[in-house]
Design an enzyme around this catalytic site. Structure first.
Site, PDB file in Angstrom:
ATOM      1  N   ARG A 174       0.806  -1.223   0.000  1.00 45.55           N
ATOM      2  CA  ARG A 174       0.000   0.000   0.000  1.00 45.55           C
ATOM      3  C   ARG A 174       0.843   1.279   0.000  1.00 45.55           C
ATOM      4  NH1 ARG A 174      -3.115  -3.814   0.052  1.00 45.55           N
ATOM      5  NH2 ARG A 174      -2.089  -3.857  -1.916  1.00 45.55           N
ATOM      6  N   CYS A 222     -10.625  -1.530   3.652  1.00 48.62           N
ATOM      7  CA  CYS A 222      -9.965  -1.896   4.908  1.00 48.62           C
ATOM      8  C   CYS A 222      -9.438  -0.632   5.582  1.00 48.62           C
ATOM      9  CB  CYS A 222      -8.831  -2.869   4.628  1.00 48.62           C
ATOM     10  SG  CYS A 222      -9.440  -4.520   4.287  1.00 48.62           S
ATOM     11  N   GLU A 292      -4.738   2.237   7.075  1.00 47.77           N
ATOM     12  CA  GLU A 292      -4.517   2.192   5.630  1.00 47.77           C
ATOM     13  C   GLU A 292      -5.242   3.370   4.988  1.00 47.77           C
ATOM     14  OE1 GLU A 292      -5.367  -1.516   3.410  1.00 47.77           O
ATOM     15  OE2 GLU A 292      -6.401  -0.205   1.990  1.00 47.77           O
TER      16      GLU A 292
HETATM   17  N1  EPU Z   1     -10.863 -12.667   9.205  1.00 43.27           N
HETATM   18  C1  EPU Z   1     -11.528 -12.886  10.375  1.00 43.27           C
HETATM   19  N2  EPU Z   1     -12.485 -11.994  10.731  1.00 43.27           N
HETATM   20  C2  EPU Z   1     -12.792 -10.917   9.988  1.00 43.27           C
HETATM   21  C3  EPU Z   1     -12.082 -10.700   8.788  1.00 43.27           C
HETATM   22  C4  EPU Z   1     -11.117 -11.594   8.409  1.00 43.27           C
HETATM   23  O1  EPU Z   1     -11.287 -13.850  11.077  1.00 43.27           O
HETATM   24  O2  EPU Z   1     -13.675 -10.157  10.404  1.00 43.27           O
HETATM   25  C5  EPU Z   1      -9.833 -13.638   8.788  1.00 43.27           C
HETATM   26  C6  EPU Z   1     -10.253 -14.377   7.518  1.00 43.27           C
HETATM   27  O3  EPU Z   1     -11.031 -15.490   7.818  1.00 43.27           O
HETATM   28  C7  EPU Z   1      -8.925 -14.748   6.915  1.00 43.27           C
HETATM   29  C8  EPU Z   1      -8.006 -13.605   7.340  1.00 43.27           C
HETATM   30  O4  EPU Z   1      -8.655 -12.963   8.441  1.00 43.27           O
HETATM   31  O5  EPU Z   1      -8.423 -15.928   7.484  1.00 43.27           O
HETATM   32  C9  EPU Z   1      -7.753 -12.597   6.221  1.00 43.27           C
HETATM   33  O6  EPU Z   1      -8.995 -12.025   5.803  1.00 43.27           O
HETATM   34  P1  EPU Z   1      -9.326 -11.728   4.268  1.00 43.27           P
HETATM   35  O7  EPU Z   1      -9.070 -12.935   3.436  1.00 43.27           O
HETATM   36  O8  EPU Z   1     -10.655 -11.108   4.197  1.00 43.27           O
HETATM   37  O9  EPU Z   1      -8.234 -10.699   3.806  1.00 43.27           O
HETATM   38  P2  EPU Z   1      -7.679  -9.399   4.504  1.00 43.27           P
HETATM   39  O10 EPU Z   1      -6.244  -9.624   4.754  1.00 43.27           O
HETATM   40  O11 EPU Z   1      -8.518  -8.948   5.631  1.00 43.27           O
HETATM   41  C10 EPU Z   1      -6.836  -8.194   2.336  1.00 43.27           C
HETATM   42  C11 EPU Z   1      -6.792  -6.725   2.030  1.00 43.27           C
HETATM   43  C12 EPU Z   1      -8.077  -6.309   1.351  1.00 43.27           C
HETATM   44  C13 EPU Z   1      -8.304  -7.154   0.110  1.00 43.27           C
HETATM   45  C14 EPU Z   1      -8.349  -8.613   0.515  1.00 43.27           C
HETATM   46  C15 EPU Z   1      -8.522  -9.534  -0.680  1.00 43.27           C
HETATM   47  C16 EPU Z   1      -5.525  -5.495   3.709  1.00 43.27           C
HETATM   48  C17 EPU Z   1      -5.585  -4.741   4.974  1.00 43.27           C
HETATM   49  N3  EPU Z   1      -6.669  -5.973   3.259  1.00 43.27           N
HETATM   50  O12 EPU Z   1      -7.858  -8.358   3.315  1.00 43.27           O
HETATM   51  O13 EPU Z   1      -7.922  -4.976   0.955  1.00 43.27           O
HETATM   52  O14 EPU Z   1      -9.508  -6.786  -0.517  1.00 43.27           O
HETATM   53  O15 EPU Z   1      -7.113  -8.952   1.176  1.00 43.27           O
HETATM   54  O16 EPU Z   1      -7.507  -9.335  -1.583  1.00 43.27           O
HETATM   55  O17 EPU Z   1      -4.451  -5.639   3.119  1.00 43.27           O
HETATM   56  C18 EPU Z   1      -8.307  -2.679   1.243  1.00 43.27           C
HETATM   57  O18 EPU Z   1      -7.104  -2.546   0.978  1.00 43.27           O
HETATM   58  O19 EPU Z   1      -9.050  -1.703   1.454  1.00 43.27           O
HETATM   59  C19 EPU Z   1      -8.837  -4.011   1.318  1.00 43.27           C
HETATM   60  C20 EPU Z   1     -10.084  -4.274   1.669  1.00 43.27           C
END
Ligand code: EPU
Length: 297
Positions: A174, A222, A292
């Site tokens: 990012r 996010c 972020e």
């Molecule tokens: N999880 C939970 N509870 C929640 C949310 C997530 O337990 O409320 C767990 C999920 O089950 C999973 C892990 O956390 O095991 C990761 O969650 P997820 O796959 O949703 O991905 P993320 O890391 O939260 C990232 C990016 C998103 C992007 C997604 C998909 C960041 C901070 N977030 O989310 O980006 O859309 O991957 O590519 O890097 C953004 O940048 O605004 C954004 C939403």
């Protein structure tokens, strides 16, 4: 000599004073910009940028306002928006595409699919302009825009133009090493591929998001960056904060790294929620979550 109080006199056709920013942010929240500037050409941008330098005005560039929280008081500065035709250039060549900073990433993605050009499927479902996307190195677990950037055209705060090339660009989580305040356009590397295949991949990524994120709500994506090797969403979830409300702000029950704005929500409500989440997660895990989302001012 008498100093004119309006630093943009003569540029009235592109400058609006005290323009509400709430109509441009995904949150539909935020006070006015003291000066809101929509240049129609490089020359107009240059002139406005030089006036800002002369008047010692701080500058901001607004993309689609998707990853942004504008304070309720607004910004006492010059806010630029690149939404006129000039900034919407999309020109396909065999192995690359040239795009203006104002191009909507989702619209570009659809056009690359139709042209049978692969490389930016990872942007599926990420709202923003090319300028904003490059500035933030937009992406997620499926990739980021930085990996296809060949060159970026930029302008510094004195109106000078430069081109930055792949070899001296660094795209990280990012963030990038582009320090110039204005991204004007970019050349992206793309590969020829079958439109159906690109579409399938894009849909898979988009479905993943639809299933895990509260897409049809007012949010700014996010809120926090993932700490190295961890998930901010999971940490907030484990702290038992899903569904928590502060004023009009609520932590999404679908994905805990999203703060939803309900009617009447203010920027202050969201700031209070961010503070509270950071405190709770720090108490529980001794991890200080880093935002972020961008804050203005
Ligand atoms: N999880 C939970 N509870 C929640 C949310 C997530 O337990 O409320 C767990 C999920 O089950 C999973 C892990 O956390 O095991 C990761 O969650 P997820 O796959 O949703 O991905 P993320 O890391 O939260 C990232 C990016 C998103 C992007 C997604 C998909 C960041 C901070 N977030 O989310 O980006 O859309 O991957 O590519 O890097 C953004 O940048 O605004 C954004 C939403």
């Amino acid at each position: 000599m008498l100093k004119l109080s309006n630093p943009f006199s003569g540029l009235e056709s592109i400058v609006e004073e005290n323009a509400p920013l709430s109509r441009y942010t995904w949150y539909r929240i935020g006070g006015p910009a003291r000066w809101f500037i929509r240049p129609n050409s490089l020359e107009e941008l240059q002139e406005a940028v030089r006036r800002c330098a002369d008047a010692n005005l701080r500058t901001y560039v607004l993309g689609l306002g998707a990853n942004l929280l504008v304070s309720d008081a607004g910004v006492d500065a010059a806010v630029f928006k690149f939404d006129s035709e000039f900034w919407g250039r999309v020109e396909f060549a065999e192995t690359h595409v040239e795009v203006g900073a104002g191009v909507d990433m989702q619209k570009l993605l659809l056009r690359t699919i139709r042209h049978g050009r692969a490389g930016i499927e990872c942007l599926a479902g990420i709202p923003g302009t090319i300028g904003g996307g490059i500035r933030m190195n937009a992406g997620g677990k499926f990739g980021d825009i930085g990996s296809v950037v060949q060159s970026v055209q930029v302008m510094d705060s004195h109106g000078n133009l430069y081109e930055r090339h792949k070899d001296d660009l660094v795209f990280d989580y990012r963030t990038t090493n582009i320090s110039a305040p204005f991204i004007l356009g970019a050349t992206l590397d793309l590969e020829e591929d079958d439109p159906d295949r690109i579409l399938r991949k894009t849909k898979e990524i988009w479905m993943y998001k639809r299933n895990t994120q509260p897409l049809n709500t007012k949010n700014a994506g996010c809120i926090f960056k993932n700490p190295r090797g961890l998930s901010a969403g999971a940490l907030i979830d484990q702290a038992g904060l899903k569904g928590l409300r502060v004023g009009g702000a609520e932590i999404s029950a679908k994905h805990a790294n999203f703060i939803i704005a309900h009617p009447g929500c203010t920027s202050e409500d969201i700031m209070s929620m961010i503070k509270l989440i950071r405190e709770k997660v720090f108490d529980r895990n001794q991890i200080l979550l880093e935002s972020e989302v961008q804050f203005w001012p």
